[in-house]
Design an enzyme around this catalytic site. Structure first.
Site, PDB file in Angstrom:
ATOM      1  CG  ASN A   6      -7.981 -40.199  -2.612  1.00 15.70           C
ATOM      2  OD1 ASN A   6      -6.783 -40.081  -2.845  1.00 15.70           O
ATOM      3  ND2 ASN A   6      -8.815 -40.770  -3.458  1.00 15.70           N
ATOM      4  CG  HIS A   9      -3.721 -35.387  -5.108  1.00 12.80           C
ATOM      5  ND1 HIS A   9      -3.443 -35.752  -6.412  1.00 12.80           N
ATOM      6  CD2 HIS A   9      -5.047 -35.149  -5.063  1.00 12.80           C
ATOM      7  CE1 HIS A   9      -4.558 -35.720  -7.114  1.00 12.80           C
ATOM      8  NE2 HIS A   9      -5.551 -35.371  -6.322  1.00 12.80           N
ATOM      9  CG  HIS A  42      -8.042 -44.124  -8.399  1.00 11.62           C
ATOM     10  ND1 HIS A  42      -8.733 -43.165  -9.097  1.00 11.62           N
ATOM     11  CD2 HIS A  42      -8.103 -45.251  -9.161  1.00 11.62           C
ATOM     12  CE1 HIS A  42      -9.188 -43.669 -10.231  1.00 11.62           C
ATOM     13  NE2 HIS A  42      -8.817 -44.936 -10.289  1.00 11.62           N
ATOM     14  NE  ARG A  44      -6.153 -42.004 -13.106  1.00 10.72           N
ATOM     15  CZ  ARG A  44      -7.345 -41.403 -13.224  1.00 10.72           C
ATOM     16  NH1 ARG A  44      -7.923 -40.880 -12.168  1.00 10.72           N
ATOM     17  NH2 ARG A  44      -7.937 -41.313 -14.379  1.00 10.72           N
ATOM     18  NE  ARG A  48      -3.500 -39.715 -14.086  1.00 10.12           N
ATOM     19  CZ  ARG A  48      -4.609 -39.133 -14.540  1.00 10.12           C
ATOM     20  NH1 ARG A  48      -5.153 -38.148 -13.868  1.00 10.12           N
ATOM     21  NH2 ARG A  48      -5.177 -39.524 -15.666  1.00 10.12           N
ATOM     22  CD  GLU A  69     -11.173 -43.459  -5.083  1.00 13.17           C
ATOM     23  OE1 GLU A  69     -10.670 -43.018  -6.135  1.00 13.17           O
ATOM     24  OE2 GLU A  69     -11.590 -42.742  -4.184  1.00 13.17           O
ATOM     25  CB  THR A 100     -12.989 -39.988 -10.520  1.00 14.48           C
ATOM     26  OG1 THR A 100     -11.800 -40.626 -10.070  1.00 14.48           O
ATOM     27  CG2 THR A 100     -13.990 -41.015 -10.980  1.00 14.48           C
ATOM     28  CD  GLU A 150     -16.890 -42.213  -2.802  1.00  9.91           C
ATOM     29  OE1 GLU A 150     -16.236 -43.268  -2.692  1.00  9.91           O
ATOM     30  OE2 GLU A 150     -16.368 -41.093  -2.935  1.00  9.91           O
ATOM     31  CG  HIS A 188     -15.045 -35.992  -6.988  1.00 12.25           C
ATOM     32  ND1 HIS A 188     -14.765 -34.797  -7.590  1.00 12.25           N
ATOM     33  CD2 HIS A 188     -14.184 -36.889  -7.520  1.00 12.25           C
ATOM     34  CE1 HIS A 188     -13.796 -34.961  -8.462  1.00 12.25           C
ATOM     35  NE2 HIS A 188     -13.407 -36.224  -8.439  1.00 12.25           N
TER      36      HIS A 188
END
Ligand code: PXP
Length: 239
Positions: A6, A9, A42, A44, A48, A69, A100, A150, A188
């Site tokens: 993922n 970031h 993701h 969102r 962000r 996602e 999340t 998941e 996660h």
């Protein structure tokens, strides 16, 4: 076992300055060179980190597969159906959360999630639901006709000594989901320190890992950070 990374970031860092670096497309390329089997982002509702243009650019550039996602928001679902990633993972999303926080609740027949699953499936996208490792929730997910779930590994990952009970619950949930005909993914809070016990659960076929890999890429570079995670996961599977 497939290892998806993922890269949200990477975009978080870019958005901190509203500039054009670091570029998620370049990050995806480095991750793939390091052994990632898929790239996860993701989109969102508050944008962000990942932006719409990132999703479009990644769809073009990724050589493995793109896993998008998303929350069950009409606008985001529309974008997903247009971009057509290989896989869409539906997650609960709250504006105030840092990340999340839990899996989709799926209390009883969930019409809203069911409708989104239908739209994504009709667009030819493989659908996965991010849920807690709980048998009743797995049964509801299976009832929605998705290809995969998941399992949220947060309870295991965030207990200070990676509790055996949480790990056993994950293993039981993975076996239950597989028996219901679902492909089993997990993620996660997984790190270089805690990933191997989860990677040893035989029914889990895909891991989604973000924060720890991107954090360590500051020191090792992203390609090397992937290589080291890949090695741990492969070792755990006896490869
Ligand atoms: N899977 C899902 C569904 C997520 O929402 C996240 C966090 O973005 C992850 C996996 C990766 O979690 P982490 O960044 O803690 O590795």
């Amino acid at each position: 076992m497939r290892l998806y990374v993922n890269i949200d970031h990477v975009a978080t860092l870019r958005e901190a300055r509203k500039t054009d670096e670091p570029d998620p497309v370049r990050a995806a390329d480095a991750a793939e060179r390091g052994g990632a089997d898929g790239i996860t982002v993701h989109l969102r509702e508050d944008r962000r980190h990942i932006q719409d243009a990132d999703v479009r650019a990644l769809k073009q550039s990724v050589r493995t597969v793109l896993n998008l996602e998303l929350g069950a928001h009409d606008e985001i679902v529309r974008i997903a159906c247009r971009v057509k990633p290989f896989q869409a993972t539906l997650v609960p999303e709250r504006r105030q959360e840092i990340t999340t926080e839990g899996g989709l609740a799926l209390r009883g027949p969930d019409r809203k999630v069911g409708a989104v699953v239908g739209r994504l499936t009709d667009a030819g996208i493989r659908v996965s639901l991010f849920i807690d490792p709980d048998p009743a929730t797995i049964d509801r997910a299976a009832g929605l006709g998705v290809a995969a779930v998941e399992l949220h590994t947060g309870r295991y990952a965030h207990t200070s000594k990676q509790s055996d009970a949480a790990l056993r619950a994950l293993a039981r949930a993975a076996a239950h989901a597989k028996a219901r005909g679902l492909a089993v993914h997990a993620g996660h809070g997984l790190t270089y320190q805690n990933v191997q016990p989860v990677a040893r659960i035989p029914e889990i076929e895909e891991l989604n890992i973000g924060h720890s890999i991107v954090s360590n890429s500051v020191f090792w570079g992203l390609e090397e950070a992937l290589r080291r995670m890949r090695k741990l996961v492969d070792e755990a599977r006896g490869l």
